[in-house]
Design an enzyme around this catalytic site. Structure first.
Site, PDB file in Angstrom:
ATOM      1  N   SER A 173      51.140   8.671 -23.244  1.00 17.43           N
ATOM      2  CA  SER A 173      51.908   8.818 -22.006  1.00 17.43           C
ATOM      3  C   SER A 173      53.041   7.800 -22.006  1.00 17.43           C
ATOM      4  CB  SER A 173      51.012   8.555 -20.794  1.00 17.43           C
ATOM      5  OG  SER A 173      51.794   8.494 -19.617  1.00 17.43           O
ATOM      6  N   TYR A 219      45.285   3.130 -16.403  1.00 13.68           N
ATOM      7  CA  TYR A 219      45.622   4.342 -17.177  1.00 13.68           C
ATOM      8  C   TYR A 219      46.716   4.007 -18.186  1.00 13.68           C
ATOM      9  CZ  TYR A 219      47.815   8.935 -18.026  1.00 13.68           C
ATOM     10  OH  TYR A 219      48.372  10.055 -18.601  1.00 13.68           O
TER      11      TYR A 219
HETATM   12  P1  NAP Z   1      45.030  18.340 -16.647  1.00 13.19           P
HETATM   13  O1  NAP Z   1      45.925  19.434 -16.201  1.00 13.19           O
HETATM   14  O2  NAP Z   1      44.234  17.583 -15.649  1.00 13.19           O
HETATM   15  O3  NAP Z   1      44.037  18.952 -17.739  1.00 13.19           O
HETATM   16  C1  NAP Z   1      43.099  18.104 -18.342  1.00 13.19           C
HETATM   17  C2  NAP Z   1      42.286  18.880 -19.351  1.00 13.19           C
HETATM   18  O4  NAP Z   1      41.374  17.979 -19.974  1.00 13.19           O
HETATM   19  C3  NAP Z   1      41.437  19.959 -18.719  1.00 13.19           C
HETATM   20  O5  NAP Z   1      41.362  21.013 -19.658  1.00 13.19           O
HETATM   21  C4  NAP Z   1      40.080  19.291 -18.548  1.00 13.19           C
HETATM   22  O6  NAP Z   1      39.021  20.227 -18.548  1.00 13.19           O
HETATM   23  C5  NAP Z   1      40.041  18.443 -19.794  1.00 13.19           C
HETATM   24  N1  NAP Z   1      39.201  17.247 -19.752  1.00 13.19           N
HETATM   25  C6  NAP Z   1      39.219  16.247 -18.848  1.00 13.19           C
HETATM   26  N2  NAP Z   1      38.332  15.290 -19.192  1.00 13.19           N
HETATM   27  C7  NAP Z   1      37.763  15.712 -20.343  1.00 13.19           C
HETATM   28  C8  NAP Z   1      36.781  15.168 -21.198  1.00 13.19           C
HETATM   29  N3  NAP Z   1      36.175  14.003 -20.945  1.00 13.19           N
HETATM   30  N4  NAP Z   1      36.413  15.869 -22.295  1.00 13.19           N
HETATM   31  C9  NAP Z   1      37.010  17.058 -22.581  1.00 13.19           C
HETATM   32  N5  NAP Z   1      37.939  17.613 -21.812  1.00 13.19           N
HETATM   33  C10 NAP Z   1      38.307  16.951 -20.708  1.00 13.19           C
HETATM   34  O7  NAP Z   1      45.840  17.240 -17.467  1.00 13.19           O
HETATM   35  P2  NAP Z   1      47.248  17.304 -18.239  1.00 13.19           P
HETATM   36  O8  NAP Z   1      48.300  16.871 -17.298  1.00 13.19           O
HETATM   37  O9  NAP Z   1      47.392  18.586 -18.972  1.00 13.19           O
HETATM   38  O10 NAP Z   1      47.044  16.086 -19.258  1.00 13.19           O
HETATM   39  C11 NAP Z   1      46.750  16.277 -20.630  1.00 13.19           C
HETATM   40  C12 NAP Z   1      47.025  14.974 -21.352  1.00 13.19           C
HETATM   41  O11 NAP Z   1      48.387  14.608 -21.150  1.00 13.19           O
HETATM   42  C13 NAP Z   1      46.193  13.788 -20.836  1.00 13.19           C
HETATM   43  O12 NAP Z   1      45.816  12.969 -21.914  1.00 13.19           O
HETATM   44  C14 NAP Z   1      47.164  13.061 -19.924  1.00 13.19           C
HETATM   45  O13 NAP Z   1      46.828  11.700 -19.801  1.00 13.19           O
HETATM   46  C15 NAP Z   1      48.463  13.281 -20.675  1.00 13.19           C
HETATM   47  N6  NAP Z   1      49.664  13.122 -19.865  1.00 13.19           N
HETATM   48  C16 NAP Z   1      49.904  13.961 -18.806  1.00 13.19           C
HETATM   49  C17 NAP Z   1      51.064  13.771 -18.053  1.00 13.19           C
HETATM   50  C18 NAP Z   1      51.407  14.644 -16.882  1.00 13.19           C
HETATM   51  O14 NAP Z   1      52.330  14.292 -16.112  1.00 13.19           O
HETATM   52  N7  NAP Z   1      50.729  15.775 -16.668  1.00 13.19           N
HETATM   53  C19 NAP Z   1      51.952  12.753 -18.389  1.00 13.19           C
HETATM   54  C20 NAP Z   1      51.668  11.929 -19.469  1.00 13.19           C
HETATM   55  C21 NAP Z   1      50.532  12.132 -20.196  1.00 13.19           C
HETATM   56  P3  NAP Z   1      38.060  20.472 -17.242  1.00 13.19           P
HETATM   57  O15 NAP Z   1      38.960  20.684 -16.089  1.00 13.19           O
HETATM   58  O16 NAP Z   1      37.231  21.650 -17.551  1.00 13.19           O
HETATM   59  O17 NAP Z   1      37.236  19.241 -17.111  1.00 13.19           O
END
Ligand code: NAP
Length: 246
Positions: free
Chosen positions: A141, A155
């Site tokens: 991130s 985080y």
């Molecule tokens: P999201 O929409 O909340 O989706 C998270 C995904 O991870 C879901 O499929 C969830 O499945 C799964 N998950 C959560 N905890 C888990 C675990 N312990 N084991 C296996 N699966 C797990 O999140 P996102 O925004 O797509 O984020 C994805 C990645 O990008 C993360 O690493 C996040 O830190 C990073 N990121 C996101 C942003 C942003 O603005 N969105 C920015 C920077 C970095 P379930 O719902 O079934 O639990």
């Protein structure tokens, strides 16, 4: 040519789901993991199959060693030798200052974002080292370098650990023909913001982004796709910021 077999953690929703669909259209077969949302996992699996990839869904918490072993064992049994890993699963916790954070929230963020990435990377390294090839992409991130004061410094710290792991593991595994890189998204429209109690965060912070808007999950998936592909064959140890300039 055999098709690449890639494990995407947290592949059911958000950036992980977009990555699964993009990699399927690039020619990969996918094993995606998730924890809670069976319906979302099935929806993504259907989209992957529609894009031409085979797909298995595995309910497996990346912070649990036996779940991680079951994820990789299932992928290998159902799809063949695992050639790639996208360490995408990550969590945040409610917004706020560190002084007000709950210990359980701090522990969960570190366990999923750091220990989970270590457990999955270790398992992949064991399998890939034997084959002398493989590709790992970590989803970090921009918070790792911004620090996220007042929002979630824990985080941000966990993602800085992911960056350090990327650099170190790339050096450790390079001689075995394994590449390790990271993508650092900025603010991306997914459900992660609602999960931390702030669904309006992407639009509220859009004016702080030089490109003037939040990113889309598909725009992060495109960068991951490149790092997973032979097009990036000389790139390892890189942390690629995909943040609209933030
Ligand atoms: P999201 O929409 O909340 O989706 C998270 C995904 O991870 C879901 O499929 C969830 O499945 C799964 N998950 C959560 N905890 C888990 C675990 N312990 N084991 C296996 N699966 C797990 O999140 P996102 O925004 O797509 O984020 C994805 C990645 O990008 C993360 O690493 C996040 O830190 C990073 N990121 C996101 C942003 C942003 O603005 N969105 C920015 C920077 C970095 P379930 O719902 O079934 O639990």
């Amino acid at each position: 040519m055999t098709r690449p077999v890639t494990v995407v953690t947290g592949g059911s929703r958000g950036i992980g789901a977009a990555t699964c669909v993009r990699l399927a259209s690039d020619g990969h077969d996918l094993a995606l993991s998730y924890v809670r949302d069976d319906a979302a996992a099935e929806r993504t699996a259907t989209a992957v199959r529609g894009a031409g990839g085979r797909c298995v869904t595995v309910q497996a918490d990346t912070s649990d060693e036996s779940d991680v072993d079951r994820l990789f064992d299932t992928a290998a049994r159902e799809l063949g030798a695992v050639t790639g890993l996208v360490n995408n699963a990550g969590v945040t916790s409610p917004h706020g200052r560190l002084a007000d954070a709950d210990t359980a929230d701090l522990r969960r963020v570190v366990e999923v974002n750091v220990l989970g990435v270590l457990l999955c990377s270790r398992r992949a390294a064991r399998m890939m080292t034997r084959r002398k090839s493989g590709v790992i992409v970590n989803v970090s991130s921009a918070a790792a370098t911004l620090g996220s004061p007042g929002e979630y410094v824990h985080y941000a710290a966990s993602k800085a650990a992911v960056d350090a792991l990327t650099v170190g593991l790339a050096k450790e595994l390079g001689p075995d023909g394994i590449r390790v890189n990271a993508v650092s998204p900025g603010i991306v429209e997914t459900e992660i913001h609602a999960a931390m109690g702030d669904p309006g965060r992407p639009s509220r912070l859009a004016p702080t982004v030089p490109l003037g808007r939040p990113g889309r999950a598909e725009e992060i998936a495109a960068a991951i796709s490149w790092l997973m592909s032979p097009e990036s064959s000389y790139t390892t140890g890189a942390v690629l910021r995909v943040s609209g300039g933030r």
